[in-house]
Design a protein around this motif. Structure first.
Motif, PDB file in Angstrom:
ATOM      1  N   TRP A 118       0.816  -1.208   0.000  1.00  0.00           N
ATOM      2  CA  TRP A 118       0.000   0.000   0.000  1.00  0.00           C
ATOM      3  C   TRP A 118       0.851   1.260   0.000  1.00  0.00           C
ATOM      4  O   TRP A 118       0.496   2.260  -0.643  1.00  0.00           O
ATOM      5  CB  TRP A 118      -0.930  -0.004   1.218  1.00  0.00           C
ATOM      6  CG  TRP A 118      -1.886  -1.149   1.246  1.00  0.00           C
ATOM      7  CD1 TRP A 118      -1.804  -2.269   2.021  1.00  0.00           C
ATOM      8  CD2 TRP A 118      -3.063  -1.305   0.451  1.00  0.00           C
ATOM      9  NE1 TRP A 118      -2.854  -3.110   1.771  1.00  0.00           N
ATOM     10  CE2 TRP A 118      -3.647  -2.542   0.808  1.00  0.00           C
ATOM     11  CE3 TRP A 118      -3.688  -0.527  -0.523  1.00  0.00           C
ATOM     12  CZ2 TRP A 118      -4.820  -3.000   0.233  1.00  0.00           C
ATOM     13  CZ3 TRP A 118      -4.853  -0.985  -1.099  1.00  0.00           C
ATOM     14  CH2 TRP A 118      -5.411  -2.213  -0.732  1.00  0.00           C
ATOM     15  N   GLU A 119       1.970   1.219   0.732  1.00  0.00           N
ATOM     16  CA  GLU A 119       2.795   2.426   0.842  1.00  0.00           C
ATOM     17  C   GLU A 119       3.380   2.826  -0.511  1.00  0.00           C
ATOM     18  O   GLU A 119       3.651   4.003  -0.752  1.00  0.00           O
ATOM     19  CB  GLU A 119       3.910   2.206   1.858  1.00  0.00           C
ATOM     20  CG  GLU A 119       3.394   2.122   3.298  1.00  0.00           C
ATOM     21  CD  GLU A 119       4.524   2.105   4.296  1.00  0.00           C
ATOM     22  OE1 GLU A 119       5.690   1.938   3.889  1.00  0.00           O
ATOM     23  OE2 GLU A 119       4.235   2.271   5.499  1.00  0.00           O
ATOM     24  N   TYR A 161       1.862   2.886  -3.239  1.00  0.00           N
ATOM     25  CA  TYR A 161       0.847   3.640  -3.959  1.00  0.00           C
ATOM     26  C   TYR A 161       0.639   5.035  -3.361  1.00  0.00           C
ATOM     27  O   TYR A 161      -0.112   5.835  -3.925  1.00  0.00           O
ATOM     28  CB  TYR A 161      -0.490   2.887  -3.955  1.00  0.00           C
ATOM     29  CG  TYR A 161      -0.397   1.495  -4.542  1.00  0.00           C
ATOM     30  CD1 TYR A 161       0.146   1.288  -5.809  1.00  0.00           C
ATOM     31  CD2 TYR A 161      -0.857   0.394  -3.832  1.00  0.00           C
ATOM     32  CE1 TYR A 161       0.218   0.016  -6.350  1.00  0.00           C
ATOM     33  CE2 TYR A 161      -0.780  -0.885  -4.366  1.00  0.00           C
ATOM     34  CZ  TYR A 161      -0.238  -1.071  -5.618  1.00  0.00           C
ATOM     35  OH  TYR A 161      -0.150  -2.330  -6.151  1.00  0.00           O
ATOM     36  N   LEU A 200      -1.116   5.964  -0.916  1.00  0.00           N
ATOM     37  CA  LEU A 200      -2.552   6.149  -0.763  1.00  0.00           C
ATOM     38  C   LEU A 200      -2.879   7.271   0.213  1.00  0.00           C
ATOM     39  O   LEU A 200      -3.680   8.178  -0.082  1.00  0.00           O
ATOM     40  CB  LEU A 200      -3.184   4.831  -0.293  1.00  0.00           C
ATOM     41  CG  LEU A 200      -4.678   4.835  -0.023  1.00  0.00           C
ATOM     42  CD1 LEU A 200      -5.447   5.164  -1.299  1.00  0.00           C
ATOM     43  CD2 LEU A 200      -5.119   3.474   0.525  1.00  0.00           C
ATOM     44  N   LEU A 229      -9.325   3.794   4.571  1.00  0.00           N
ATOM     45  CA  LEU A 229      -8.199   3.913   3.646  1.00  0.00           C
ATOM     46  C   LEU A 229      -6.929   4.338   4.369  1.00  0.00           C
ATOM     47  O   LEU A 229      -5.828   3.892   4.023  1.00  0.00           O
ATOM     48  CB  LEU A 229      -8.545   4.907   2.530  1.00  0.00           C
ATOM     49  CG  LEU A 229      -9.651   4.463   1.568  1.00  0.00           C
ATOM     50  CD1 LEU A 229      -9.989   5.575   0.588  1.00  0.00           C
ATOM     51  CD2 LEU A 229      -9.244   3.201   0.827  1.00  0.00           C
ATOM     52  N   LEU A 235      -5.136   1.432   5.822  1.00  0.00           N
ATOM     53  CA  LEU A 235      -4.324   0.661   4.881  1.00  0.00           C
ATOM     54  C   LEU A 235      -3.056   1.404   4.477  1.00  0.00           C
ATOM     55  O   LEU A 235      -2.024   0.791   4.214  1.00  0.00           O
ATOM     56  CB  LEU A 235      -5.143   0.338   3.628  1.00  0.00           C
ATOM     57  CG  LEU A 235      -6.312  -0.622   3.791  1.00  0.00           C
ATOM     58  CD1 LEU A 235      -7.126  -0.660   2.502  1.00  0.00           C
ATOM     59  CD2 LEU A 235      -5.818  -2.014   4.142  1.00  0.00           C
ATOM     60  N   GLY A 236      -3.137   2.724   4.423  1.00  0.00           N
ATOM     61  CA  GLY A 236      -2.054   3.496   3.835  1.00  0.00           C
ATOM     62  C   GLY A 236      -0.876   3.783   4.738  1.00  0.00           C
ATOM     63  O   GLY A 236       0.255   3.856   4.268  1.00  0.00           O
TER      64      GLY A 236
END
Length: 226
Positions: free
Chosen positions: A65-66, A68, A70, A113, A116-117
């Motif tokens: 995730w990192e 991206y 986000l 979100l 997740l980020g």
């Protein structure tokens, strides 16, 4: 409550003080003043942390995730919308909600979100407790800690923005908070894009943002000078 449950609550409160949380919650409360913004953000975030605590979530954990960025894009969104609202209010000469079409991210979704980020030390420490606690218990008490901090923060920010419609001290305080939130959110996003480690500065910055909000709220309670 057991010692582990107290620890989960403490980690949740520490996580709720992360500057990215406070910037997102304060920004949401400015865009759409509601006393529930902080609580909903914490519930969405806590739901993801609870999910990640289950062994079956290994596939979800394995997604980079990192890479991206986000959370950085989300912070840029919050910061940009806040600056847009401030510019619009400046043209109108009033601090309002802005036009009805102004896009406001859903706080539950935004909190999820963010879960997740960002892999902060407090969240990773909480997930490590899943080896000693049932994931549902861990998620419940971790979310409780976050809700205590982010819920109060969102309530104060929404009250401040609501009072700003009457002008005077509250309008000036709301404007100052808006600029601080916008530039903090954008600064955090740029730090993530550049892979700059903010972990050592996270707690002091989070405390400073929360203290500023409390101070501005107290400032609005003082009687205006004759």
């Amino acid at each position: 409550m057991t010692g582990l449950e107290f620890l989960a609550v403490a980690l949740g409160m520490r996580h709720g003080l992360d500057p990215d949380h406070l910037a997102a919650v304060d920004g949401l409360a400015r865009l759409r003043p509601s006393p529930w913004m902080g609580l909903l953000f914490a519930l969405g975030h806590g739901a993801v942390v609870t999910l990640l605590a289950f062994p079956a979530a290994l596939v979800l954990k394995g997604i980079p995730w990192e890479e991206y960025h986000l959370s950085a894009w989300l912070l840029l969104l919050v910061g940009g919308l806040t600056l847009y609202q401030l510019a619009l209010a400046g043209r109108k000469g009033a601090q309002g909600r802005g036009p009805a079409r102004l896009p406001v991210p859903n706080p539950l979704l935004l909190g999820a979100l963010f879960g997740l980020g960002f892999e902060t030390a407090s969240q990773l420490s909480a997930l490590a407790l899943s080896a000693q606690m049932h994931p549902l218990r861990l998620g419940l008490f971790f979310t409780l800690g976050m809700a205590l901090v982010d819920g109060v923060d969102g309530l104060l920010a929404a009250r401040l923005q609501g009072l700003a419609r009457d002008g005077g001290r509250a309008r000036r305080a709301s404007g100052l908070l808006g600029y601080v939130v916008a530039f903090t959110a954008m600064g955090l996003a740029l730090a993530e894009f550049s892979a700059f480690d903010l972990e050592a500065f996270a707690l002091p910055l989070g405390f400073s943002l929360f203290a500023l909000l409390v101070g501005l709220r107290v400032y609005t309670l003082r009687p205006a000078a004759p």
